[in-house]
Write a protein that holds these residues in place. Sequence first.
Motif, PDB file in Angstrom:
ATOM      1  N   THR B   2     -20.173  10.136 -57.530  1.00 47.80           N
ATOM      2  CA  THR B   2     -19.496  10.582 -56.308  1.00 47.80           C
ATOM      3  C   THR B   2     -18.768   9.401 -55.656  1.00 47.80           C
ATOM      4  O   THR B   2     -19.171   8.243 -55.834  1.00 47.80           O
ATOM      5  CB  THR B   2     -20.509  11.139 -55.289  1.00 47.80           C
ATOM      6  OG1 THR B   2     -21.385  10.074 -54.903  1.00 47.80           O
ATOM      7  CG2 THR B   2     -21.326  12.279 -55.867  1.00 47.80           C
ATOM      8  N   GLN B   4     -18.877   8.566 -52.653  1.00 50.82           N
ATOM      9  CA  GLN B   4     -19.807   7.917 -51.713  1.00 50.82           C
ATOM     10  C   GLN B   4     -20.692   6.910 -52.430  1.00 50.82           C
ATOM     11  O   GLN B   4     -20.934   5.810 -51.930  1.00 50.82           O
ATOM     12  CB  GLN B   4     -20.696   8.968 -51.033  1.00 50.82           C
ATOM     13  CG  GLN B   4     -19.963   9.877 -50.067  1.00 50.82           C
ATOM     14  CD  GLN B   4     -19.397  11.103 -50.753  1.00 50.82           C
ATOM     15  OE1 GLN B   4     -19.332  11.198 -51.987  1.00 50.82           O
ATOM     16  NE2 GLN B   4     -18.962  12.060 -49.958  1.00 50.82           N
ATOM     17  N   GLU B   7     -18.527   3.906 -53.492  1.00 56.90           N
ATOM     18  CA  GLU B   7     -18.204   3.066 -52.328  1.00 56.90           C
ATOM     19  C   GLU B   7     -19.415   2.200 -51.941  1.00 56.90           C
ATOM     20  O   GLU B   7     -19.283   1.012 -51.648  1.00 56.90           O
ATOM     21  CB  GLU B   7     -17.835   3.976 -51.145  1.00 56.90           C
ATOM     22  CG  GLU B   7     -17.190   3.278 -49.995  1.00 56.90           C
ATOM     23  CD  GLU B   7     -15.676   3.433 -49.992  1.00 56.90           C
ATOM     24  OE1 GLU B   7     -15.046   2.746 -49.216  1.00 56.90           O
ATOM     25  OE2 GLU B   7     -15.128   4.225 -50.779  1.00 56.90           O
ATOM     26  N   THR B   8     -20.603   2.805 -51.964  1.00 58.42           N
ATOM     27  CA  THR B   8     -21.814   2.081 -51.575  1.00 58.42           C
ATOM     28  C   THR B   8     -22.166   0.998 -52.596  1.00 58.42           C
ATOM     29  O   THR B   8     -22.525  -0.126 -52.226  1.00 58.42           O
ATOM     30  CB  THR B   8     -22.986   3.067 -51.431  1.00 58.42           C
ATOM     31  OG1 THR B   8     -22.608   4.092 -50.505  1.00 58.42           O
ATOM     32  CG2 THR B   8     -24.234   2.376 -50.904  1.00 58.42           C
ATOM     33  N   TRP B  11     -19.880  -1.909 -52.246  1.00 62.14           N
ATOM     34  CA  TRP B  11     -20.306  -2.717 -51.090  1.00 62.14           C
ATOM     35  C   TRP B  11     -21.466  -3.633 -51.484  1.00 62.14           C
ATOM     36  O   TRP B  11     -21.491  -4.809 -51.133  1.00 62.14           O
ATOM     37  CB  TRP B  11     -20.715  -1.777 -49.946  1.00 62.14           C
ATOM     38  CG  TRP B  11     -21.169  -2.480 -48.711  1.00 62.14           C
ATOM     39  CD1 TRP B  11     -20.385  -2.933 -47.694  1.00 62.14           C
ATOM     40  CD2 TRP B  11     -22.517  -2.807 -48.346  1.00 62.14           C
ATOM     41  NE1 TRP B  11     -21.163  -3.534 -46.733  1.00 62.14           N
ATOM     42  CE2 TRP B  11     -22.467  -3.465 -47.116  1.00 62.14           C
ATOM     43  CE3 TRP B  11     -23.759  -2.604 -48.956  1.00 62.14           C
ATOM     44  CZ2 TRP B  11     -23.608  -3.921 -46.464  1.00 62.14           C
ATOM     45  CZ3 TRP B  11     -24.893  -3.060 -48.315  1.00 62.14           C
ATOM     46  CH2 TRP B  11     -24.814  -3.708 -47.080  1.00 62.14           C
ATOM     47  N   GLU B  80      -7.408  -1.801 -43.589  1.00 62.54           N
ATOM     48  CA  GLU B  80      -7.416  -1.908 -42.134  1.00 62.54           C
ATOM     49  C   GLU B  80      -6.062  -2.305 -41.552  1.00 62.54           C
ATOM     50  O   GLU B  80      -5.731  -1.929 -40.440  1.00 62.54           O
ATOM     51  CB  GLU B  80      -8.486  -2.912 -41.687  1.00 62.54           C
ATOM     52  CG  GLU B  80      -9.900  -2.382 -41.922  1.00 62.54           C
ATOM     53  CD  GLU B  80     -10.974  -3.399 -41.618  1.00 62.54           C
ATOM     54  OE1 GLU B  80     -10.649  -4.499 -41.156  1.00 62.54           O
ATOM     55  OE2 GLU B  80     -12.158  -3.101 -41.866  1.00 62.54           O
ATOM     56  N   TYR B  81      -5.282  -3.078 -42.313  1.00 67.31           N
ATOM     57  CA  TYR B  81      -4.041  -3.615 -41.743  1.00 67.31           C
ATOM     58  C   TYR B  81      -2.771  -2.959 -42.274  1.00 67.31           C
ATOM     59  O   TYR B  81      -1.692  -3.258 -41.790  1.00 67.31           O
ATOM     60  CB  TYR B  81      -3.969  -5.133 -41.977  1.00 67.31           C
ATOM     61  CG  TYR B  81      -4.890  -5.909 -41.074  1.00 67.31           C
ATOM     62  CD1 TYR B  81      -4.433  -6.379 -39.841  1.00 67.31           C
ATOM     63  CD2 TYR B  81      -6.210  -6.156 -41.431  1.00 67.31           C
ATOM     64  CE1 TYR B  81      -5.270  -7.085 -39.001  1.00 67.31           C
ATOM     65  CE2 TYR B  81      -7.060  -6.852 -40.598  1.00 67.31           C
ATOM     66  CZ  TYR B  81      -6.583  -7.319 -39.382  1.00 67.31           C
ATOM     67  OH  TYR B  81      -7.426  -8.006 -38.550  1.00 67.31           O
ATOM     68  N   ARG B  86      -5.839   5.163 -50.359  1.00 69.90           N
ATOM     69  CA  ARG B  86      -7.037   4.679 -51.054  1.00 69.90           C
ATOM     70  C   ARG B  86      -6.755   4.410 -52.526  1.00 69.90           C
ATOM     71  O   ARG B  86      -7.270   3.467 -53.103  1.00 69.90           O
ATOM     72  CB  ARG B  86      -8.173   5.687 -50.911  1.00 69.90           C
ATOM     73  CG  ARG B  86      -8.635   5.749 -49.495  1.00 69.90           C
ATOM     74  CD  ARG B  86      -9.956   6.392 -49.265  1.00 69.90           C
ATOM     75  NE  ARG B  86     -10.341   6.044 -47.900  1.00 69.90           N
ATOM     76  CZ  ARG B  86     -11.131   5.039 -47.590  1.00 69.90           C
ATOM     77  NH1 ARG B  86     -11.640   4.286 -48.520  1.00 69.90           N
ATOM     78  NH2 ARG B  86     -11.415   4.781 -46.330  1.00 69.90           N
TER      79      ARG B  86
END
Lengths: 239, 116
Positions: B2, B4, B7-8, B11, B80-81, B86
């Motif tokens: 998934t 999610q 992404e985790t 990280w 962020e900038y 994605r």
Amino acid sequence: MSNDTLTVEIWRGREEGEFQTFQVPRMASQTVLDIVTYVQRNLDPGLSYRFACRVGVCGSCAMTVNGKPRWTCRTHVDKVAGDGTLRIQPLKNLPVIRDLAVDMTEFFQKWTRAQAHFVPTATRGDDFAQVSPDDPRRKEASAGIECINCGVCYSACDTVAWLGDYLGPAALNRAWTLVNDERDGGQAARLKAIAGAGGCQSCHSHQSCFELCPKHLNPTAAIAGLKRATVKAALKGEI
Amino acid sequence: MTPQRAETLEWLVQRASAAVLALCVIVHLTVIVLAVQGGVTAKEIAGRVGGSVPWLAFYSVFVIAVALHAPAGLRNILREYTSLGRRATHWIMAAVCVLILGLGFRAVVGLYGLGA
């Protein structure tokens, strides 16, 4: 300026607008909300702002005061207007409806997106759940449970400003209290909701939420807890 | 997998690689401080790392940690900038990872080869 009046600059308009200056009489124990109310009742009845309880319970009256988001009903003028001037603006990171009132829709939609609601597992036939106050998870939940949804943390958060889909400190803090609620049945869905795009991993731990939370909660610590919880769930393949 | 979970785990990889980098940078800087006593020469560097399997292993780990860590951070900055989507930031991250691996291992293997 004299000692018995205060120079107050208040934002007027929407995203586009300007500051309007008022002279407001000083009074003992005067709060920033008292100032705004004085202006609305005596100087300009057209001023828009939001409040309800006036005693720090409802979370309605947060505004940006001299650059920082604050709950205005419990913020004494003495503590924030050292040089005798006060600049009051609407909360940042939320659309301005008019003057000092912001649209909180996005803020609450993110609570919904984070699955930040209790999912009951007991039925009418079950007895009350017995949760010990000494239980470590109960302590984690208790540490974050007193949020009044005022939006101060959301307004103070740099990541919310930079990343439009970031859930924000308040929703994630609430999710963390529920992750620690042993009665809750929505854990997998919640962890999935807060692990993806704009979720807890986006937090930079700047801790502005912790510094400015009027209830002295620590959403940064809650988000750190969520990061640990989501990593465990990801390693086990649960999300 | 998934999105999610991906992404985790990304990280987690970024954090873990940061921990590895912290150690690598300490070793790297310590060696520089100890080695550069009155100037440093290419011959001296080649004499130390050329043909050395331990240094080859150390700098290989260093390059891999950089290749995992830096692109993830760069992707967050782009998210962020900029208004990049994605998918775009994902491919930029992958390209930077490959670039760092390529350039890094070219240097690492090159230095090792000096001792051959």
